[in-house]
Design an enzyme around this catalytic site. Structure first.
Site, PDB file in Angstrom:
ATOM      1  N   ASP A   1      58.129  20.311  70.152  1.00 39.14           N
ATOM      2  CA  ASP A   1      57.794  20.230  68.733  1.00 39.14           C
ATOM      3  C   ASP A   1      56.817  19.093  68.431  1.00 39.14           C
ATOM      4  OD1 ASP A   1      57.958  19.791  65.859  1.00 39.14           O
ATOM      5  OD2 ASP A   1      59.710  21.091  65.915  1.00 39.14           O
TER       6      ASP A   1
ATOM      7  N   SER B   1      54.574  22.387  63.778  1.00 35.87           N
ATOM      8  CA  SER B   1      55.860  23.066  63.701  1.00 35.87           C
ATOM      9  C   SER B   1      55.792  24.249  62.732  1.00 35.87           C
ATOM     10  CB  SER B   1      56.954  22.062  63.339  1.00 35.87           C
ATOM     11  OG  SER B   1      58.229  22.570  63.634  1.00 35.87           O
TER      12      SER B   1
END
Length: 737
Positions: A221, A76
């Protein structure tokens, strides 16, 4: 990783993917250093949204102390920081990149307004939009498509990845980025390819950003399954792992009050278990004290970065002890920028209804040109601003020693859209908008629009804009319309009467669009006007026909529709009613407006405004220039703070004003992303006389206001003072239309 906004959005079906923890190695944090001086040192950077800016602070200390880093693994936001460092940016350069970003724009899908055609700059009118592919509605897979992120990542990494032949192991520091395959809940590790794709996938928080499609996978993600990917570093052969964990902490007991809080805490607990397991795989875990900062505090990165430095400084001796026998890190040599590369061909992938020729006309990069990443970046912005593409990126395929195929990877936007908006204000109460637009008609860039504004005011219209394929700057525009608007009649600041102006009619215009920001059009207009209510002289029996010629000029270089920071907006409209063309009365009417926005600093600007109105002949009372109030309705009166709506009705007028606006707060990804305070001043010179002598009056007003830029559109409140002791309060909730 927990994003505060996700509390309202993450669905329960993600629980299953979170249950499969990737931390398979049960190993205590030892702090031991290997015996070999050639040991491989890995830096692992966790996800954490804006809290991940602390990674930059850690890197500043590691870089200053020449701590060896042989490979980087990131998830991320950690993937963004790690990826930029791996391709050759210094910690100071990454800090500069982070602090200069306009995060509100970066997280939006709004194209560069200055590059979009004037007719496509109206999306801010909508609070919701439903798209259709053919007759089938299509719901988005995320709130944001991440196009702005794609463009920024491309500009920062393309040239450096070319030098490495898209092999992450050939970067100045080998790199891995972690994403989650939404189809099976497993981690996917990027080892090669476009860095943009890797970073964009790794930060794609479900329902916030759309997934990245790759090789039959839907990538989101990486924090969902591996927010601190020390396991990936171990599998890669790392002997020493220095991990930086900026994962959000759990909610406190007093913060858990609703079902949504329970759901959020449950997800965080599952994530926490994975992170805690993976911490044990690291030789050293740095955990900056970020208690007061949330995942979406992108407006406070300047304060987050030093906290990473502070933690690294506090643990510096431990870090040095880990790598005492390992050669220090040498100065990284930036890659790229030295070779001459040539574009052999340009093509588009993924087009169906949109013609390649139409998009090719928008870009500057042509076959035979030298490869220039800056021009490629600008071309992406131009292509996306056409509003014909849902997303666009590019890849470069090597065909020779210094030659490349440029392939634009496009996903067409649905060409039929239904937009809707609603606004409440003190003047017109509740007003709603529904607008259907069909694009690419007749195999040309032509569009058709059916719009309906209803509630406190009405304006219904159907418009066809035909654009000849061989003359794309030219358009022919027939339109039919019907409207209803209530007008006020004031005497010395007191409301004495009101009347309703009802019209229906049509116009036929021919015009041209120039330089993306200028339109000139003219033609024939016919109105049938009925007045309901009113008392003399504001009264009319029966229907009056207005027919004649109209000319309109619009120039728009504003960088934002609702809260511009810079640019100019100019509008000019002239109408002449002519008996020989079917009008019952003859008169001329000219109205012009200019707004100039001057940026004084990144947080403040000055708006200068001038408006004029001039009439000649037997202008009827309902076509006078109405002034007063602070409303944002198209077709409403000229804004004049300190006065009531429609308080002044003039045959001739000139208004001058200045507004100073200051950004009070910025909260990217929040419900209210920005807040502004504004100070106003305006003055008007006007005449109510319909014929000479035109006795003029001068009035002044001032005010102060506060506005929020929210997910539901602008929300504005203001107070105004006008000459004669007038004190007014204004409220507007929702977009302008």
């Amino acid at each position: 990783m927990r994003v505060s906004m996700a509390r309202l959005l993450l669905p329960l079906f993600f629980f299953a993917s979170l249950l499969s923890s990737p931390a398979l190695f049960a190993q205590e944090e030892t702090g031991l250093k290997p015996e070999r001086s050639s040991a491989k040192v890995a830096l692992v950077l966790s996800g954490g949204g804006a809290r991940g800016a602390a990674h930059v602070g850690v890197l500043k200390v590691l870089e200053r102390e020449h701590i060896p880093i042989n490979c980087i693994v990131g998830t991320s936001f950690g993937a963004i920081v790690g990826g930029l460092y791996a391709v050759g940016y210094s910690a100071a350069e990454i800090e500069h990149i982070m602090l200069r970003q306009e995060w509100n724009k970066l997280f939006s899908d709004t194209p560069d307004r200055k590059l979009a055609p004037l007719t496509e700059r109206k999306s801010s009118r909508y609070q919701g939009q439903l798209s259709f592919r053919g007759l089938s509605p299509e719901l988005p897979t995320g709130l944001y498509g991440g196009q702005r992120l794609t463009e920024v990542f491309d500009s920062l990494t393309t040239e450096r990845l070319l030098a490495a032949d898209y092999d992450f192991d050939r970067l100045p520091i080998p790199f891995r980025a972690v994403a989650t395959n939404l189809l099976d809940g497993k981690a996917y590790v990027f080892r090669e390819g476009r860095m943009t794709e890797a970073l964009r996938a790794s930060i794609a928080l479900p329902l916030i950003f759309t997934p990245v499609e790759k090789d039959g996978m839907l990538l989101v993600d990486g924090g969902l399954v591996d927010n601190l990917p020390t396991d990936i570093a171990r599998e890669w052969g790392a002997d020493i792992i220095i991990a930086v964990d900026v994962t959000s902490t759990l909610l406190k007991e007093e913060e858990i009050q609703t079902f949504l809080n329970v759901m959020d805490q449950t997800i965080s607990l599952l994530m926490q278990q994975s992170v805690e397991s993976n911490r044990k795989l690291a030789n050293l875990v740095l955990r900056p004290d970020l208690g007061e900062f949330s995942n979406n505090d992108y407006g406070r990165l300047l304060h987050v970065i030093p906290l990473g430095e502070k933690e690294a400084e506090a643990r510096l001796e431990e870090i040095k002890n880990l790598v005492v026998d390992i050669p220090p890190q040498t100065q990284k040599i930036p890659v790229g920028g030295q070779e001459t590369r040539i574009i052999e061909s340009v093509s588009f992938q993924g087009l169906k209804a949109v013609k390649e020729k139409q998009l090719a006309a928008e870009i500057q990069t042509k076959a035979g040109n030298l490869l220039d990443p800056k021009i490629l970046h600008a071309d992406l912005g131009r292509l996306y601003s056409t509003r014909l593409l849902e997303s666009v990126d590019y890849k470069l395929e090597k065909t020779g020693a210094d030659r490349y195929k440029l392939i634009y990877l496009t996903k067409e936007a649905p060409l039929n859209t239904l937009g809707a908006g609603i606004r409440y204000d003190k003047d017109y109460k509740l007003v709603a908008l529904a607008e259907f637009t069909a694009r690419q008609l007749f195999g040309t860039p032509s569009t058709a629009t059916i719009a309906s504004i209803f509630g406190g005011m009405e304006n219904h219209s159907a418009t066809l804009r035909y654009i000849p394929p061989s003359l794309s700057f030219l358009f022919v525009e027939p339109k039919i319309f019907a409207s209803r608007r209530e007008r006020m009649d004031f005497s010395d600041g007191t409301l004495v009467d009101k009347f309703t102006d009802k019209r229906n009619g049509a116009n036929f215009l021919i015009g041209g669009s120039f330089f993306k920001n200028l339109e000139i059009e003219g033609g024939y207009r016919y109105d049938r006007v009925s007045i309901i209510g009113g008392t003399p002289p504001n009264q009319q029996e029966g229907t009056t026909r207005l027919a004649g010629l109209t000319l309109r000029i619009n120039r728009d270089t504003l960088d934002d529709q609702d809260f511009p920071q810079s640019g100019t907006y100019i509008s000019l409209q002239g109408d002449k009613q002519i008996r020989s063309l079917g009008s019952d009365i003859t008169y001329s009417r000219l109205r012009g407006n200019i707004d100039r926005y001057l940026s004084l600093s990144p947080k403040s600007n000055l708006r200068l405004n001038a408006s004029v109105g001039y009439s000649r002949g037997s202008i009827p009372f309902y076509d006078l220039f109405f002034l007063g109030g602070y409303n944002f309705s198209e077709g409403g009166p000229q804004r004049l703070l300190g006065f009531n709506r429609d308080e002044l009705a003039a045959s001739r007028m000139a208004v001058a004003g200045a507004d100073f606006r200051r950004l009070v707060f910025s909260q990217p990804l929040g419900f209210a992303s920005r807040g502004y305070a504004t100070f106003f001043y305006n003055a008007v010179i006007f005449s109510e006389c319909l014929e000479a002598p035109y006795h003029s009056q001068v009035l002044q007003g001032a005010g102060i206001g506060f506005a929020l830029d929210t997910m539901l559109g602008p929300m504005r409140i203001a107070g105004g003072w006008g000459e004669g002791g007038r004190l007014k309060f204004y409220l507007s909730l929702g977009p302008s239309f």
